[in-house]
Design a protein around this motif. Structure first.
Motif, PDB file in Angstrom:
ATOM      1  N   PHE A  99       1.744   6.679  -6.875  1.00  0.00           N
ATOM      2  CA  PHE A  99       0.649   7.586  -7.224  1.00  0.00           C
ATOM      3  C   PHE A  99       1.081   9.045  -7.089  1.00  0.00           C
ATOM      4  O   PHE A  99       0.779   9.878  -7.953  1.00  0.00           O
ATOM      5  N   VAL A 100       1.813   9.370  -6.040  1.00  0.00           N
ATOM      6  CA  VAL A 100       2.292  10.743  -5.842  1.00  0.00           C
ATOM      7  C   VAL A 100       3.245  11.138  -6.966  1.00  0.00           C
ATOM      8  O   VAL A 100       3.153  12.238  -7.523  1.00  0.00           O
ATOM      9  N   TYR A 101       4.155  10.232  -7.350  1.00  0.00           N
ATOM     10  CA  TYR A 101       5.068  10.534  -8.464  1.00  0.00           C
ATOM     11  C   TYR A 101       4.305  10.699  -9.767  1.00  0.00           C
ATOM     12  O   TYR A 101       4.627  11.569 -10.585  1.00  0.00           O
ATOM     13  N   TRP A 102       3.264   9.908  -9.989  1.00  0.00           N
ATOM     14  CA  TRP A 102       2.450  10.038 -11.187  1.00  0.00           C
ATOM     15  C   TRP A 102       1.767  11.403 -11.217  1.00  0.00           C
ATOM     16  O   TRP A 102       1.718  12.060 -12.258  1.00  0.00           O
ATOM     17  N   LEU A 103       1.239  11.840 -10.057  1.00  0.00           N
ATOM     18  CA  LEU A 103       0.609  13.164  -9.990  1.00  0.00           C
ATOM     19  C   LEU A 103       1.609  14.280 -10.281  1.00  0.00           C
ATOM     20  O   LEU A 103       1.281  15.259 -10.964  1.00  0.00           O
ATOM     21  N   MET A 104       2.835  14.139  -9.779  1.00  0.00           N
ATOM     22  CA  MET A 104       3.858  15.152 -10.051  1.00  0.00           C
ATOM     23  C   MET A 104       4.169  15.211 -11.548  1.00  0.00           C
ATOM     24  O   MET A 104       4.308  16.297 -12.118  1.00  0.00           O
ATOM     25  N   ARG A 105       4.260  14.068 -12.181  1.00  0.00           N
ATOM     26  CA  ARG A 105       4.530  14.024 -13.626  1.00  0.00           C
ATOM     27  C   ARG A 105       3.379  14.651 -14.413  1.00  0.00           C
ATOM     28  O   ARG A 105       3.608  15.398 -15.364  1.00  0.00           O
ATOM     29  N   GLN A 106       2.146  14.362 -14.008  1.00  0.00           N
ATOM     30  CA  GLN A 106       0.992  14.951 -14.680  1.00  0.00           C
ATOM     31  C   GLN A 106       0.998  16.476 -14.529  1.00  0.00           C
ATOM     32  O   GLN A 106       0.657  17.204 -15.462  1.00  0.00           O
ATOM     33  N   GLY A 107       1.377  16.959 -13.350  1.00  0.00           N
ATOM     34  CA  GLY A 107       1.473  18.406 -13.129  1.00  0.00           C
ATOM     35  C   GLY A 107       2.515  19.053 -14.014  1.00  0.00           C
ATOM     36  O   GLY A 107       2.305  20.142 -14.553  1.00  0.00           O
ATOM     37  N   TRP A 108       3.640  18.375 -14.191  1.00  0.00           N
ATOM     38  CA  TRP A 108       4.720  18.885 -15.059  1.00  0.00           C
ATOM     39  C   TRP A 108       4.227  18.946 -16.504  1.00  0.00           C
ATOM     40  O   TRP A 108       4.447  19.932 -17.202  1.00  0.00           O
ATOM     41  N   LYS A 109       3.556  17.890 -16.960  1.00  0.00           N
ATOM     42  CA  LYS A 109       3.036  17.860 -18.329  1.00  0.00           C
ATOM     43  C   LYS A 109       1.951  18.921 -18.520  1.00  0.00           C
ATOM     44  O   LYS A 109       1.877  19.564 -19.574  1.00  0.00           O
ATOM     45  N   GLY A 119       0.818  -1.218   0.000  1.00  0.00           N
ATOM     46  CA  GLY A 119       0.000   0.000   0.000  1.00  0.00           C
ATOM     47  C   GLY A 119       0.847   1.260   0.000  1.00  0.00           C
ATOM     48  O   GLY A 119       0.543   2.222  -0.712  1.00  0.00           O
ATOM     49  N   LEU A 120       1.913   1.260   0.786  1.00  0.00           N
ATOM     50  CA  LEU A 120       2.811   2.421   0.826  1.00  0.00           C
ATOM     51  C   LEU A 120       3.499   2.622  -0.520  1.00  0.00           C
ATOM     52  O   LEU A 120       3.608   3.746  -1.008  1.00  0.00           O
ATOM     53  N   LEU A 121       3.957   1.549  -1.153  1.00  0.00           N
ATOM     54  CA  LEU A 121       4.606   1.654  -2.456  1.00  0.00           C
ATOM     55  C   LEU A 121       3.629   2.159  -3.524  1.00  0.00           C
ATOM     56  O   LEU A 121       4.000   2.987  -4.363  1.00  0.00           O
ATOM     57  N   VAL A 122       2.383   1.709  -3.486  1.00  0.00           N
ATOM     58  CA  VAL A 122       1.368   2.191  -4.430  1.00  0.00           C
ATOM     59  C   VAL A 122       1.106   3.680  -4.201  1.00  0.00           C
ATOM     60  O   VAL A 122       0.989   4.454  -5.161  1.00  0.00           O
ATOM     61  N   PHE A 123       1.046   4.111  -2.957  1.00  0.00           N
ATOM     62  CA  PHE A 123       0.831   5.523  -2.645  1.00  0.00           C
ATOM     63  C   PHE A 123       1.989   6.381  -3.171  1.00  0.00           C
ATOM     64  O   PHE A 123       1.763   7.440  -3.774  1.00  0.00           O
ATOM     65  N   ILE A 124       3.224   5.925  -2.970  1.00  0.00           N
ATOM     66  CA  ILE A 124       4.393   6.677  -3.460  1.00  0.00           C
ATOM     67  C   ILE A 124       4.362   6.761  -4.979  1.00  0.00           C
ATOM     68  O   ILE A 124       4.616   7.821  -5.558  1.00  0.00           O
TER      69      ILE A 124
END
Length: 193
Positions: free
Chosen positions: A39-49, A32-37
């Motif tokens: 997800f946070v990196y995916w959100l950061m990438r989406q924000g950059w794009k 669960g912790l790895l999935v959360f991390i």
């Protein structure tokens, strides 16, 4: 242990950690912790794009002109390129056209303009007429240093004014760069009139 051993050492020697008996719960927490991390990196990438798509109106960066002469009266600097932002807004990072990529940098300033060579990232050229000035500052998006630790060069590109932040390997060079860019901009403004 002997009776002369301090009490806290005897208590510490007698205590043991409890053995893990609920492995499925432990593994599910780690997953669960790895999935959360992730997800946070995916959100950061989406924000950059997303930021890049908002800045898609930025024209292509100018390339070095064919007859560019880097020798003679050229001023050079080797160091790091940190970021480019909207002029006067040190946290409004520009990521379009590769300007958001940090890298090593080699700067060359001549009377033709500023040549920015970035190994591993997009190179660009700022014509002398587009230069607006230079200053020493302490911060630009993603980097804060002691007062005067960053060389900020302001230039025009399309209808935008852009601040680009550089740090020389030898920060004592920054003052000479501010003077040289300001002198070049004052001469180009004088000939433009």
């Amino acid at each position: 242990m002997t009776s002369l051993t301090p009490l806290y050492l005897r208590l510490a020697a007698e205590q043991k950690s409890a053995e893990v008996t609920d492995w499925p719960a432990r593994i599910s927490w780690v997953v669960g912790l790895l999935v959360f991390i992730a997800f946070v990196y995916w959100l950061m990438r989406q924000g950059w794009k997303w930021r890049g798509s908002l800045q898609s109106d930025l024209p292509e960066l100018p390339a070095r002109p064919e007859g560019f002469a880097g020798g003679g009266e050229a001023l050079t600097l080797t160091g790091r390129y940190h970021a480019s932002t909207t002029a006067g807004q040190w946290l409004d990072r520009i990521v379009a056209r590769g300007l958001g990529t940090r890298s090593r940098v080699e700067l060359t300033l001549t009377d033709q303009g500023l040549d920015v060579v970035r190994p591993g990232a997009a190179d660009f050229f700022v014509p002398a007429a587009a230069l607006r000035g230079a200053r020493l500052d302490q911060g630009i998006a993603g980097k804060v240093l002691p007062e005067g630790g960053l060389l900020i060069i302001t230039w025009a590109h399309g209808d935008r004014l852009i601040d680009s932040g550089f740090r020389s390997d030898h920060s004592a060079e920054h003052a000479a760069w501010v003077e040289a860019v300001d002198q070049l901009t004052s001469t180009t403004e004088g000939t433009a009139r």
